[in-house]
Design a protein around this motif. Structure first.
Motif, PDB file in Angstrom:
ATOM      1  N   ASP A 117     -13.789  -3.301   0.883  1.00  0.00           N
ATOM      2  CA  ASP A 117     -15.095  -3.271   1.509  1.00  0.00           C
ATOM      3  C   ASP A 117     -15.514  -4.741   1.681  1.00  0.00           C
ATOM      4  OD1 ASP A 117     -17.466  -2.327   2.595  1.00  0.00           O
ATOM      5  OD2 ASP A 117     -18.402  -1.958   0.670  1.00  0.00           O
ATOM      6  N   ASN A 118     -15.779  -5.427   0.572  1.00  0.00           N
ATOM      7  CA  ASN A 118     -16.067  -6.858   0.619  1.00  0.00           C
ATOM      8  C   ASN A 118     -14.988  -7.697  -0.057  1.00  0.00           C
ATOM      9  OD1 ASN A 118     -18.569  -6.843   2.021  1.00  0.00           O
ATOM     10  ND2 ASN A 118     -19.534  -6.023   0.187  1.00  0.00           N
ATOM     11  N   ALA A 119     -13.939  -7.045  -0.548  1.00  0.00           N
ATOM     12  CA  ALA A 119     -12.812  -7.783  -1.142  1.00  0.00           C
ATOM     13  C   ALA A 119     -11.975  -8.406  -0.042  1.00  0.00           C
ATOM     14  CB  ALA A 119     -11.956  -6.825  -1.973  1.00  0.00           C
ATOM     15  N   ASP A 120     -11.244  -9.446  -0.386  1.00  0.00           N
ATOM     16  CA  ASP A 120     -10.433 -10.159   0.604  1.00  0.00           C
ATOM     17  C   ASP A 120      -9.024  -9.595   0.773  1.00  0.00           C
ATOM     18  OD1 ASP A 120     -12.474 -11.950   1.186  1.00  0.00           O
ATOM     19  OD2 ASP A 120     -11.849 -13.352  -0.373  1.00  0.00           O
ATOM     20  N   ALA A 121      -8.647  -8.618  -0.049  1.00  0.00           N
ATOM     21  CA  ALA A 121      -7.295  -8.083   0.007  1.00  0.00           C
ATOM     22  C   ALA A 121      -7.274  -6.609  -0.373  1.00  0.00           C
ATOM     23  CB  ALA A 121      -6.382  -8.866  -0.930  1.00  0.00           C
ATOM     24  N   VAL A 122      -6.187  -5.942   0.017  1.00  0.00           N
ATOM     25  CA  VAL A 122      -5.980  -4.538  -0.350  1.00  0.00           C
ATOM     26  C   VAL A 122      -5.610  -4.498  -1.811  1.00  0.00           C
ATOM     27  CG1 VAL A 122      -4.509  -2.518   0.005  1.00  0.00           C
ATOM     28  CG2 VAL A 122      -5.294  -3.867   1.945  1.00  0.00           C
ATOM     29  N   GLY A 135     -14.069   6.185  -5.391  1.00  0.00           N
ATOM     30  CA  GLY A 135     -12.785   6.793  -5.084  1.00  0.00           C
ATOM     31  C   GLY A 135     -11.922   6.919  -6.321  1.00  0.00           C
ATOM     32  N   ILE A 136     -11.090   7.951  -6.321  1.00  0.00           N
ATOM     33  CA  ILE A 136     -10.199   8.182  -7.452  1.00  0.00           C
ATOM     34  C   ILE A 136      -8.892   8.747  -6.923  1.00  0.00           C
ATOM     35  CG2 ILE A 136     -11.053  10.509  -7.931  1.00  0.00           C
ATOM     36  CD1 ILE A 136     -10.867   9.676 -10.963  1.00  0.00           C
ATOM     37  N   ALA A 137      -7.788   8.324  -7.533  1.00  0.00           N
ATOM     38  CA  ALA A 137      -6.464   8.791  -7.102  1.00  0.00           C
ATOM     39  C   ALA A 137      -5.645   9.153  -8.333  1.00  0.00           C
ATOM     40  CB  ALA A 137      -5.750   7.705  -6.298  1.00  0.00           C
ATOM     41  N   TYR A 138      -4.837  10.181  -8.192  1.00  0.00           N
ATOM     42  CA  TYR A 138      -3.935  10.608  -9.260  1.00  0.00           C
ATOM     43  C   TYR A 138      -2.543  10.047  -8.981  1.00  0.00           C
ATOM     44  CZ  TYR A 138      -1.225  13.623 -12.360  1.00  0.00           C
ATOM     45  OH  TYR A 138      -0.377  14.089 -13.322  1.00  0.00           O
ATOM     46  N   ALA A 139      -2.039   9.247  -9.908  1.00  0.00           N
ATOM     47  CA  ALA A 139      -0.691   8.694  -9.781  1.00  0.00           C
ATOM     48  C   ALA A 139       0.252   9.607 -10.559  1.00  0.00           C
ATOM     49  CB  ALA A 139      -0.637   7.273 -10.319  1.00  0.00           C
ATOM     50  N   SER A 140       0.951  10.451  -9.837  1.00  0.00           N
ATOM     51  CA  SER A 140       1.809  11.457 -10.471  1.00  0.00           C
ATOM     52  C   SER A 140       2.939  10.836 -11.281  1.00  0.00           C
ATOM     53  CB  SER A 140       2.370  12.409  -9.414  1.00  0.00           C
ATOM     54  OG  SER A 140       3.078  11.686  -8.435  1.00  0.00           O
ATOM     55  N   ALA A 159       0.560   6.064  -3.218  1.00  0.00           N
ATOM     56  CA  ALA A 159       1.705   6.253  -2.320  1.00  0.00           C
ATOM     57  C   ALA A 159       2.934   6.566  -3.179  1.00  0.00           C
ATOM     58  CB  ALA A 159       1.938   5.008  -1.481  1.00  0.00           C
ATOM     59  N   PRO A 160       3.270   7.852  -3.323  1.00  0.00           N
ATOM     60  CA  PRO A 160       4.368   8.223  -4.221  1.00  0.00           C
ATOM     61  C   PRO A 160       5.728   7.676  -3.798  1.00  0.00           C
ATOM     62  CG  PRO A 160       3.573  10.142  -3.017  1.00  0.00           C
ATOM     63  CD  PRO A 160       2.650   9.005  -2.697  1.00  0.00           C
ATOM     64  N   SER A 161       5.926   7.431  -2.522  1.00  0.00           N
ATOM     65  CA  SER A 161       7.229   6.943  -2.068  1.00  0.00           C
ATOM     66  C   SER A 161       7.547   5.548  -2.601  1.00  0.00           C
ATOM     67  CB  SER A 161       7.303   6.946  -0.546  1.00  0.00           C
ATOM     68  OG  SER A 161       6.318   6.080  -0.016  1.00  0.00           O
ATOM     69  N   VAL A 162       6.497   4.776  -2.898  1.00  0.00           N
ATOM     70  CA  VAL A 162       6.702   3.428  -3.449  1.00  0.00           C
ATOM     71  C   VAL A 162       6.110   3.276  -4.846  1.00  0.00           C
ATOM     72  CG1 VAL A 162       6.933   2.265  -1.225  1.00  0.00           C
ATOM     73  CG2 VAL A 162       4.663   2.549  -2.236  1.00  0.00           C
ATOM     74  N   GLY A 163       5.438   4.329  -5.330  1.00  0.00           N
ATOM     75  CA  GLY A 163       4.858   4.292  -6.670  1.00  0.00           C
ATOM     76  C   GLY A 163       3.756   3.274  -6.838  1.00  0.00           C
ATOM     77  N   MET A 164       2.958   3.077  -5.778  1.00  0.00           N
ATOM     78  CA  MET A 164       1.892   2.084  -5.826  1.00  0.00           C
ATOM     79  C   MET A 164       0.553   2.691  -5.428  1.00  0.00           C
ATOM     80  SD  MET A 164       3.885  -1.174  -4.162  1.00  0.00           S
ATOM     81  CE  MET A 164       2.496  -2.265  -4.319  1.00  0.00           C
ATOM     82  N   LEU A 165      -0.513   2.048  -5.904  1.00  0.00           N
ATOM     83  CA  LEU A 165      -1.879   2.391  -5.534  1.00  0.00           C
ATOM     84  C   LEU A 165      -2.383   1.378  -4.514  1.00  0.00           C
ATOM     85  CD1 LEU A 165      -3.029   2.968  -9.156  1.00  0.00           C
ATOM     86  CD2 LEU A 165      -3.189   4.723  -7.390  1.00  0.00           C
ATOM     87  N   PHE A 166      -3.154   1.857  -3.543  1.00  0.00           N
ATOM     88  CA  PHE A 166      -3.745   0.979  -2.543  1.00  0.00           C
ATOM     89  C   PHE A 166      -5.237   1.281  -2.461  1.00  0.00           C
ATOM     90  CE2 PHE A 166       0.680   1.446  -1.423  1.00  0.00           C
ATOM     91  CZ  PHE A 166       1.064   0.140  -1.126  1.00  0.00           C
ATOM     92  N   ALA A 167      -6.061   0.224  -2.527  1.00  0.00           N
ATOM     93  CA  ALA A 167      -7.508   0.376  -2.431  1.00  0.00           C
ATOM     94  C   ALA A 167      -7.973  -0.256  -1.128  1.00  0.00           C
ATOM     95  CB  ALA A 167      -8.186  -0.273  -3.628  1.00  0.00           C
ATOM     96  N   ALA A 168      -8.879   0.440  -0.440  1.00  0.00           N
ATOM     97  CA  ALA A 168      -9.421  -0.067   0.828  1.00  0.00           C
ATOM     98  C   ALA A 168     -10.516  -1.090   0.553  1.00  0.00           C
ATOM     99  CB  ALA A 168      -9.978   1.096   1.642  1.00  0.00           C
TER     100      ALA A 168
END
Length: 100
Positions: A95-100, A32-37, A84-93
């Motif tokens: 898979d086997n990690a314990d946190a977002v 996955g890849i996201a653009y942080a404007s 999430a541009p409204s808060v200026g943060m990245l969120f990763a889903a």
């Protein structure tokens, strides 16, 4: 090597196939890849890698040191990322990690 022309074109940066080397051997490092404007950078979620891949699409510079040390030894950490541009943060889903 990482080819990211589709991601560059998706954010309006005209480019041919662009290749970045020096990311080490292996497959499945990022998912996955996201653009942080807000910062003009692309971020890829670590799947097998231990760091977020940061790409500056304007200079073709990559960085895997700024957001590193994530989940050593965990296979399949995160599988997708969104900005999430409204808060200026990245969120990763996770898979086997314990946190977002």
């Amino acid at each position: 090597e990482l080819e990211y022309a589709a991601a560059l074109n998706a954010v309006g940066v005209a480019s041919d196939i662009t290749t970045s080397s020096g990311l080490g051997p292996g497959i499945g490092k990022w998912r996955g890849i996201a653009y942080a404007s807000s910062v003009g950078m692309l971020f890829a979620a670590p799947y097998l890698a231990e760091a977020v891949l940061i790409i500056n699409p304007h200079t073709n510079v990559t960085d895997t040191t700024m957001l590193g040390g994530l989940g050593a030894g965990i296979i399949g950490k995160w599988i997708g990322i969104a900005y999430a541009p409204s808060v200026g943060m990245l969120f990763a889903a996770p898979d086997n990690a314990d946190a977002v």
